[in-house]
Design a protein around this motif. Structure first.
Motif, mmCIF file in Angstrom:
data_model
loop_
_atom_site.group_PDB
_atom_site.id
_atom_site.type_symbol
_atom_site.label_atom_id
_atom_site.label_comp_id
_atom_site.label_asym_id
_atom_site.label_seq_id
_atom_site.Cartn_x
_atom_site.Cartn_y
_atom_site.Cartn_z
ATOM 1 N N ASN A 106 12.822 10.144 2.594
ATOM 2 C CA ASN A 106 12.167 9.892 1.615
ATOM 3 C C ASN A 106 11.128 11.001 1.989
ATOM 4 N N GLY A 107 10.251 11.109 1.005
ATOM 5 C CA GLY A 107 9.427 12.914 1.565
ATOM 6 C C GLY A 107 10.184 14.174 1.289
ATOM 7 N N GLU A 108 9.750 14.586 2.193
ATOM 8 C CA GLU A 108 10.404 16.189 1.865
ATOM 9 C C GLU A 108 11.362 16.042 1.851
ATOM 10 N N ASN A 109 12.461 14.920 2.699
ATOM 11 C CA ASN A 109 13.785 15.534 2.853
ATOM 12 C C ASN A 109 14.246 15.110 1.203
ATOM 13 N N PHE A 110 14.003 13.762 0.865
ATOM 14 C CA PHE A 110 14.273 13.353 -0.756
ATOM 15 C C PHE A 110 13.632 14.998 -1.601
ATOM 16 N N ALA A 111 12.059 15.368 -1.217
ATOM 17 C CA ALA A 111 12.429 16.114 -2.022
ATOM 18 C C ALA A 111 13.251 17.619 -2.454
ATOM 19 N N ALA A 112 13.093 17.858 -0.552
ATOM 20 C CA ALA A 112 14.510 18.658 -0.387
ATOM 21 C C ALA A 112 16.093 18.976 -1.327
ATOM 22 N N LEU A 113 16.406 17.614 -1.677
ATOM 23 C CA LEU A 113 17.873 17.191 -1.786
ATOM 24 C C LEU A 113 17.560 17.009 -4.041
ATOM 25 N N VAL A 141 6.735 7.056 -6.164
ATOM 26 C CA VAL A 141 6.574 8.331 -6.226
ATOM 27 C C VAL A 141 6.517 8.217 -4.757
ATOM 28 N N ASP A 142 7.416 9.301 -4.712
ATOM 29 C CA ASP A 142 7.774 9.623 -2.681
ATOM 30 C C ASP A 142 6.868 10.919 -2.451
ATOM 31 N N PHE A 143 5.954 10.411 -1.412
ATOM 32 C CA PHE A 143 4.954 11.770 -0.984
ATOM 33 C C PHE A 143 4.463 12.834 -2.453
ATOM 34 N N GLU A 151 16.867 7.656 -6.238
ATOM 35 C CA GLU A 151 16.142 6.641 -4.606
ATOM 36 C C GLU A 151 16.103 5.411 -5.435
ATOM 37 N N ALA A 152 16.879 4.332 -4.554
ATOM 38 C CA ALA A 152 16.382 2.827 -4.517
ATOM 39 C C ALA A 152 15.147 2.142 -3.444
ATOM 40 N N PRO A 153 14.351 1.735 -3.764
ATOM 41 C CA PRO A 153 13.997 1.617 -2.318
ATOM 42 C C PRO A 153 14.607 0.383 -1.680
ATOM 43 N N TRP A 154 14.144 0.611 -0.086
ATOM 44 C CA TRP A 154 14.513 -0.147 0.963
ATOM 45 C C TRP A 154 13.687 -0.749 1.798
ATOM 46 N N GLY A 155 12.847 -0.236 1.726
ATOM 47 C CA GLY A 155 11.368 -0.549 3.255
ATOM 48 C C GLY A 155 10.186 -0.396 2.781
ATOM 49 N N VAL A 156 9.258 -0.552 3.598
ATOM 50 C CA VAL A 156 7.819 -0.122 3.628
ATOM 51 C C VAL A 156 7.354 0.659 4.724
ATOM 52 N N GLY A 157 6.613 1.933 4.802
ATOM 53 C CA GLY A 157 6.140 1.995 6.465
ATOM 54 C C GLY A 157 4.912 1.824 6.388
ATOM 55 N N GLN A 158 4.154 1.884 7.393
ATOM 56 C CA GLN A 158 2.847 1.827 6.872
ATOM 57 C C GLN A 158 1.750 2.559 8.900
ATOM 58 N N GLY A 295 -4.900 -1.180 12.179
ATOM 59 C CA GLY A 295 -5.093 0.241 11.531
ATOM 60 C C GLY A 295 -7.133 0.519 11.582
ATOM 61 N N PHE A 296 -6.769 1.422 11.424
ATOM 62 C CA PHE A 296 -8.365 2.202 10.730
ATOM 63 C C PHE A 296 -8.885 0.945 10.173
ATOM 64 N N ASN A 297 -10.104 1.123 9.643
ATOM 65 C CA ASN A 297 -11.209 0.439 8.536
ATOM 66 C C ASN A 297 -10.966 0.889 7.339
ATOM 67 N N HIS A 298 -10.677 2.437 7.563
ATOM 68 C CA HIS A 298 -10.390 3.356 5.947
ATOM 69 C C HIS A 298 -8.907 3.082 5.528
ATOM 70 N N GLY A 299 -8.382 2.247 6.151
ATOM 71 C CA GLY A 299 -6.610 2.510 5.594
ATOM 72 C C GLY A 299 -5.928 2.388 6.109
ATOM 73 N N SER A 300 -4.373 2.492 6.012
ATOM 74 C CA SER A 300 -3.789 2.501 6.815
ATOM 75 C C SER A 300 -2.223 3.625 5.636
ATOM 76 N N LEU A 301 -1.677 4.915 6.184
ATOM 77 C CA LEU A 301 -0.838 5.498 5.229
ATOM 78 C C LEU A 301 0.618 4.497 5.098
ATOM 79 N N THR A 302 0.399 4.666 3.929
ATOM 80 C CA THR A 302 1.776 3.955 3.048
ATOM 81 C C THR A 302 2.461 5.246 2.847
ATOM 82 N N ASN A 303 4.145 3.879 3.487
ATOM 83 C CA ASN A 303 4.707 4.782 1.801
ATOM 84 C C ASN A 303 5.940 4.048 2.114
ATOM 85 N N ILE A 304 6.908 4.844 0.833
ATOM 86 C CA ILE A 304 7.769 3.303 1.240
ATOM 87 C C ILE A 304 9.430 4.596 1.250
#
Lengths: 387, 495
Positions: A106-113, A141-143, A151-158, A295-304
């Motif tokens: 995901n993220g920048e690896n995906f962007a690089a590919l 959206v991935d980052f 790419e197909a979604p597989w799991g969630v990170g938080q 998690g912080f009250n403000h919220g948690s950074l989330t990505n797939i």
């Protein structure tokens, strides 16, 4: 004479086209599964976690039995290793029979590919199980890079913080509370050393809270004044490092390292990108049963996190069969099982029997544009990379 | 006629060895030069420029990273040399020597990464040593001591010592057997020197000149070590080799250029260190002359005793580090400040044991194949030089030691594909054995080179005049005299 030939060709062509049209999505998939049979799929995926490895070896047995596809988990320390392989293959003109067939990215690896045109697809929306995906999750959206079915979604990170109730009865719930906590417990707070993934992610988490204008984070860094936008973060870290683990001269090397340090009481906080990780570690007996995720009250950074297929894979059908299986309710439910892996599912809640602690339950903040990752890493290194 | 035929065969075989074991190295380095100047068409970089170098030199903490690499390499090599020479002078031919030689093989065979991890468990602020102290000190949380990953690279140097000393000891054994130390010692002792003094005055200079290359191997290893440095070395900044690895792994493809430049810088750093060593040696010659030829007898330097005590300490550390590792493999949970795991489990072994069998078998196969080929290749090459009575500069076959491994192994697949076509990737075993061979070859060659050079060629001549063929003379006279334990480094490096 020429006209007759043309007519015949047209007739033959339309025959082919008609049969192609007659084959609907199900039939297409059926054909693909048939083609995938007896293919071997080399799945390049991070191998640093025994639970993940075990889960994948279960999956490979299932896939072998159900679809006759052989799944081989190629364990890498960092998926960029696989990207380097694909790159060197492209450089050498090896456009077929590539070594990798499926990637966990995901993220920048995906962007690089995607940028280097190294991906097969779009294929994700053709997977039958794609219809079951929870569309409330940011799966398109991935980052800040559009996924476009590559790419197909597989799991969630938080991003969550683990604290031990026995040591920290009232865990800090914001960046400033964390700084306050570090001041009263000098040497016990730290974060994984950037450019390690969890380290940078933690920086982003802090940044989303400290930044003056959150909109700036959605843009590529070239479009904004990076120094100005990030100044509050550096001011904060300057303060934090004065009271952090070894005063910022040494950092944990990974999230796993932090968990061990938390267990050894060297640190009071660990960082994880999986909200279910703490519960799973407690169940395994790896952490004290007073440890849980916050998690912080403000919220948690989330990505797939996603599954992608390299452009030069020799088993593209097999890879799609594997991706579809990994997206099935059965596979996703097992993946979410705390005793097995505990990775939150991407499918709709009503389709599976998964407890709340195993889901991405914190309020989500979306990831900044992928260019922030490298820029933050570089800026961090420039400031703190040597003492 | 027979002889020239054999010589031709040997010449051809040598050519094959050179093409197989040495030539790929040059291509590996050449593959670095273009990207370092900004040319890497596969990634879309098609213009030559200096920007990579500007970026490299501007990298935060680069000078300190280079300095750290130099320091850990030079300091560890100097210490390894002092310790080894002292141990030899005090223990060679002694009853205790048997124990030392027993220590060499297992100490060399243990993989250094595992060892670095074990050392980390031992020394970290929540590690075993601190846990032993904890009940007496009344700590409830681990103390805030900076031990492993210290910014001065001391823990890294310690690890390099533990690996370097047995290696140099092994190399010395090979050389010593050709030097016939007993006769020389007897002579010196008859002049009134005691045994240790005699050793230092007579044998050390000879030994040193023959150990030069193994020493350089230790030096280069100390500068370019990656995996162990990653675990136990300094972090902010890390030594240059670790930085390069991180650049290679960076998903931003532009970093590949930076990594290539960095790898070249590492090469330069290494060459600089070798040059520095060489110059220092030259500069010290007058001083050494004074000390060696002052004629003083029965002097005991306290440093000697200190260096002597180091081996047991290294051995104990090595054993404890590996014990900690072994205990960890059975530990379900092992929190600070427990001296032993609170939960003992067979889970990891039962679970991963069967999964490990195949890789283990493969590793073993790789080690055996690559070592065998390396030994054969070295023998062919050395015998060829020996028969022509002219030795090539030793640096040439040992070039692989000077090139950072990562560099080599990014260039290698590209090279083999352009030479042999894509089908080579369906033979991963051959590819990997080849990679291993490149790394194992110089160590084996080094181990054999001293012995070959010191070999009294009159034995072989006598055998030939008695009517034996070259092959026969080699197999039944030379081979037994060459001392086969010298082949040990092969498998151990390969593993």
């Amino acid at each position: 004479m020429q006209k007759i030939v043309q007519k015949i060709v047209a007739a033959i062509l339309s025959l082919f086209l008609n049969t192609a049209w007659a084959c609907d999505a199900d039939c297409q998939w059926f054909k693909l599964e048939k083609k995938a049979r007896s293919q071997t799929v080399y799945f390049y995926a991070w191998g640093g976690h025994p639970q993940v490895n075990d889960y994948l070896s279960w999956a490979s047995q299932e896939i072998e039995q159900q679809f006759g596809v052989t799944l081989v988990h190629v364990k890498v320390a960092d998926i960029s290793e696989a990207i380097a392989i694909i790159l060197s293959e492209k450089a050498a003109g090896r456009n077929h029979h590539g070594r990798a067939d499926l990637l966990w990215v995901n993220g920048e690896n995906f962007a690089a590919l995607k940028r280097a045109d190294l991906l097969f697809g779009p294929f994700a929306h053709q997977l039958p199980n794609d219809q079951l995906v929870d569309k409330k999750l940011p799966v398109n959206v991935d980052f800040a890079t559009p996924v476009e079915g590559l790419e197909a979604p597989w799991g969630v990170g938080q991003l969550v913080m683990m604290f031990d109730q026995a040591i920290t009865p009232k865990p800090p719930a914001s960046a400033n509370e964390l700084l306050e906590y570090a001041r009263t417990h000098p040497g016990r707070i730290s974060y994984p050393q950037p450019p390690q993934f969890h380290g940078i992610t933690f920086l982003k988490q802090l940044l989303t809270e400290l930044v003056v204008d959150a909109e700036a984070l959605k843009q590529p860094i070239s479009d904004i004044n990076f120094d100005e936008v990030t100044q509050p973060l550096w001011d904060y870290l300057d303060q934090l490092h004065k009271v952090s683990w070894y005063k910022g001269r040494r950092f944990p090397q990974s999230d796993r390292h932090m968990m061990q340090l938390l267990d050894d009481k060297e640190l009071h906080m660990a960082i994880s990108f999986n909200p279910a990780e703490a519960m799973a570690a407690v169940n395994r007996g790896d952490l004290a049963d007073t440890v849980s995720s916050y998690g912080f009250n403000h919220g948690s950074l989330t990505n797939i996190h996603f599954l992608a297929i390299p452009y030069n894979s020799s088993a593209k059908e097999g890879a799609q069969v594997v991706a579809n299986f990994l997206l099935s309710p059965k596979a996703q439910e097992r993946k979410a099982d705390l005793t097995i892996w505990g990775d939150p599912p991407v499918l709709r809640q009503d389709l599976m029997n998964v407890p709340k602690e195993a889901t991405a339950r914190f309020q989500s903040i979306s990831e900044p544009h992928y260019s922030w990752h490298g820029a933050l890493a570089k800026a961090w290194l420039t400031r703190y990379g040597y003492q | 006629m027979m002889r020239s035929g054999l010589n031709l065969g040997l010449g051809l075989a040598t050519l094959v060895v050179v093409l197989l074991c040495i030539a790929p190295l040059f291509i590996g380095v050449a593959g670095l030069v273009l990207p370092a100047w900004g040319y890497y068409p596969a990634l879309g970089f098609e213009t030559f420029s200096w920007s990579t170098w500007q970026q490299l030199l501007a990298w935060p903490g680069l000078s300190r990273a280079v300095w750290l690499s130099l320091f850990s390499g030079l300091a560890s090599t100097l210490l390894v040399m002092i310790i080894t020479l002292t141990l030899l002078s005090l223990l060679w031919g002694n009853r205790l020597w048997r124990w030392v030689s027993l220590y060499i093989a297992p100490a060399l065979a243990l993989p250094h990464v595992a060892f670095a991890i074990g050392l980390g468990f031992l020394f970290s602020p929540s590690g075993w040593l601190v846990r032993i102290l904890t009940p007496f000190m009344g700590w409830t949380e681990p103390p805030l001591w900076l031990t492993v990953n210290d910014p001065w690279a001391l823990s890294l140097i310690l690890m390099l010592l533990i690996k370097g000393v047995p290696f140099l000891l092994l190399m010395s054994v090979g050389v010593l057997q050709q030097l016939q130390p007993e006769r020389q010692l007897l002579m010196a002792q008859s002049l009134g020197y005691d045994r240790v003094q005699a050793w230092w005055k007579v044998l050390v200079p000879q030994l040193y000149s023959k150990l030069k290359l193994p020493l350089f191997a230790v030096l280069v290893y100390g500068i370019t070590v990656v995996d162990a440095a990653l675990i136990i070395g300094p972090q902010l900044p890390a030594p240059l080799a670790v930085l390069i690895l991180r650049w290679f792994q960076n998903p931003d493809l532009g970093f590949q250029l930076l990594a290539s430049g960095g790898a070249l810088l590492l090469l330069l750093t290494t060459l600089f260190a070798l040059l520095l060593w060489q110059c220092t040696e030259k500069a010290l010659i007058p001083v050494a002359h004074n000390i060696w030829l002052n004629g003083r007898k029965r002097v005991r330097h306290p440093l000697l005793l200190l260096a002597f005590c180091v081996l047991p300490i290294l051995a104990i550390l090595s054993i404890t580090a590996n014990s900690v590792l072994l205990i960890w493999s059975f530990a379900g949970r092992w929190r600070f400040p427990d001296l032993l795991p609170s939960v003992i489990t067979m889970e990891y072994w039962l679970h991963h044991g069967p999964l490990l069998l195949q890789p283990l078998w493969q590793t073993l196969q790789l080690a055996i194949v690559s070592s065998l080929v390396a030994v054969l290749g070295s023998l062919v090459m050395l015998e060829y030089q020996h028969q022509r009575n002219r030795y090539w500069p030793i640096l040439l076959p040992c070039l692989a030691l000077l090139i950072p491994q990562m560099t080599l192994f990014t260039g290698l697949p590209m090279l083999s594909q352009s030479l042999l076509g894509g089908s080579i990737f369906h033979q991963p075993f051959i590819m990997v054995s080849f990679g291993h061979l490149l790394m194992v070859f110089p160590y084996v060659y080094l181990g054999l080179h001293g012995a070959f050079q010191a070999f009294d060629r009159r034995y072989q001549t006598v055998a030939l005049t008695l009517g034996a063929s070259q092959t026969n003379a080699f197999l039944s006279v030379k081979w037994p005299l060459l001392n086969p334990p010298l082949f040990l480094p092969g498998p151990s490096v390969s593993l």
